[in-house]
Design a protein around this motif. Sequence first.
Motif, mmCIF file in Angstrom:
data_model
loop_
_atom_site.group_PDB
_atom_site.id
_atom_site.type_symbol
_atom_site.label_atom_id
_atom_site.label_comp_id
_atom_site.label_asym_id
_atom_site.label_seq_id
_atom_site.Cartn_x
_atom_site.Cartn_y
_atom_site.Cartn_z
ATOM 1 N N UNK A 74 22.681 8.579 9.303
ATOM 2 C CA UNK A 74 23.197 7.613 10.115
ATOM 3 C C UNK A 74 22.506 6.087 10.332
ATOM 4 N N UNK A 75 23.339 5.143 10.258
ATOM 5 C CA UNK A 75 22.914 3.744 10.190
ATOM 6 C C UNK A 75 23.882 2.761 10.737
ATOM 7 N N UNK A 113 20.204 4.090 3.203
ATOM 8 C CA UNK A 113 21.256 4.974 3.813
ATOM 9 C C UNK A 113 22.418 4.354 2.921
ATOM 10 N N UNK A 114 23.600 3.961 3.708
ATOM 11 C CA UNK A 114 24.819 3.607 3.179
ATOM 12 C C UNK A 114 24.765 1.945 2.894
ATOM 13 N N UNK A 211 8.879 -8.492 3.043
ATOM 14 C CA UNK A 211 9.341 -7.679 3.886
ATOM 15 C C UNK A 211 9.575 -6.488 3.753
ATOM 16 N N UNK A 212 9.153 -5.365 4.291
ATOM 17 C CA UNK A 212 9.814 -4.008 3.803
ATOM 18 C C UNK A 212 10.246 -3.176 5.002
ATOM 19 N N UNK A 213 11.475 -2.990 5.284
ATOM 20 C CA UNK A 213 12.097 -2.257 6.178
ATOM 21 C C UNK A 213 11.825 -0.633 5.903
ATOM 22 N N UNK A 214 11.131 0.205 6.794
ATOM 23 C CA UNK A 214 10.814 1.419 6.138
ATOM 24 C C UNK A 214 11.116 2.186 7.454
ATOM 25 N N UNK A 215 12.332 2.226 7.871
ATOM 26 C CA UNK A 215 12.971 2.383 9.465
ATOM 27 C C UNK A 215 13.775 3.852 9.579
ATOM 28 N N UNK A 216 13.365 4.714 10.303
ATOM 29 C CA UNK A 216 14.011 5.859 10.657
ATOM 30 C C UNK A 216 14.327 6.537 9.477
ATOM 31 N N UNK A 217 13.068 6.935 8.822
ATOM 32 C CA UNK A 217 13.055 7.904 7.759
ATOM 33 C C UNK A 217 11.777 8.824 7.925
ATOM 34 N N UNK A 218 10.732 8.002 8.488
ATOM 35 C CA UNK A 218 9.227 8.577 8.508
ATOM 36 C C UNK A 218 9.484 9.579 9.653
ATOM 37 N N UNK A 219 10.314 9.588 10.454
ATOM 38 C CA UNK A 219 10.655 10.812 11.633
ATOM 39 C C UNK A 219 10.902 12.135 11.092
ATOM 40 N N UNK A 220 11.347 12.200 9.671
ATOM 41 C CA UNK A 220 11.464 13.539 9.245
ATOM 42 C C UNK A 220 10.386 14.074 8.594
ATOM 43 N N UNK A 221 9.065 13.513 8.505
ATOM 44 C CA UNK A 221 8.058 13.885 7.607
ATOM 45 C C UNK A 221 6.913 14.441 8.684
ATOM 46 N N UNK A 222 6.246 15.375 8.040
ATOM 47 C CA UNK A 222 4.973 15.854 8.686
ATOM 48 C C UNK A 222 4.074 14.734 8.381
#
Length: 268
Positions: A74-75, A113-114, A211-222
């Motif tokens: 989702x994005x 994502x897309x 600039x690095x966008x690392x968004x809405x992916x960390x949420x899935x990891x331990x």
Amino acid sequence: MSISTRSFEAITDAFHRASGIRLGDAKRQLVVGRLQKLARDRGMDNLDLYVQSVVQGGDSDELVRVVDKLTTNETYFFREPAHFDFLGELLDSGSLKSPGRGVDLRFWSAASSSGEEAYSIAMLMADKVGRSGWQVVGTDLSTAMVRACERALYPLDRTQHMPPNYLKQFCLRGEGAYDGHLLIKRELRARTRFVPANLMQPLPDIGEFDVIFLRNVLIYFDPDSKQDIVQRVMQRLRPGGYLLTGHAESINGQQLGLRMLRPAIYQR
Ligand SMILES: C[S@@+](CC[C@H](N)C(=O)[O-])C[C@H]1O[C@@H](n2cnc3c(N)ncnc32)[C@H](O)[C@@H]1O
């Protein structure tokens, strides 16, 4: 269709090995829903047999399809606008500029994502800086998503948060079979590049970024995997560069040598 506990564990373990993402029992219905289409495409109406053919059969092409299906993509354009406002402020004040003559400002959309995030950055840059002097790289685990990024064709309903003048300036409206869609204009596509990359593994050769966008992916990891990913990603951030995370995600910036400037905005 339903899935046995054994098959559920086998496929979520294989997915975890490939992506680093652990899908717990609460995600069982989601897994069934997403895998049944893949099983049907193969003429199978039994998920246990399908899982067996993928995991025990060692079908790595089909496993790529499973990984593509089970990741959450989702994005939308200009998601979490505070980050784009911040970038706009940096550009307006002259605090974000090329590190040297003839060197492009570089942006990385690290779980693209897309592609809406990468093209949102490209639109902002084209508006504030012009058509050159910058580049955007987008990466994603899912090869299907990388192809979608390259296609750059989107339903118009993903543009609710896009400034209307950007829609006019940087997008072409689809006609005929593409009615209800937009295509990102060639001049922006020319400054963006997309490659597959798994954030859990050594990264491909994509260079360093401002600039690095690392968004809405960390949420899935331990927590351990999250720490690993942020450390790996940080090695690609130029000193003084900015790391942006999703507002629902938290990282221990201090431990990583990052200064938190605002919520979900860090500087190296
Ligand atoms: C919810 S989308 C986030 C898109 C965008 N960054 C945003 O904030 O709107 C999460 C993306 O992370 C990708 N992803 C999941 N695990 C990954 C991994 N191990 N390496 C790289 N990308 C991954 C998924 O394929 C998915 O496209």
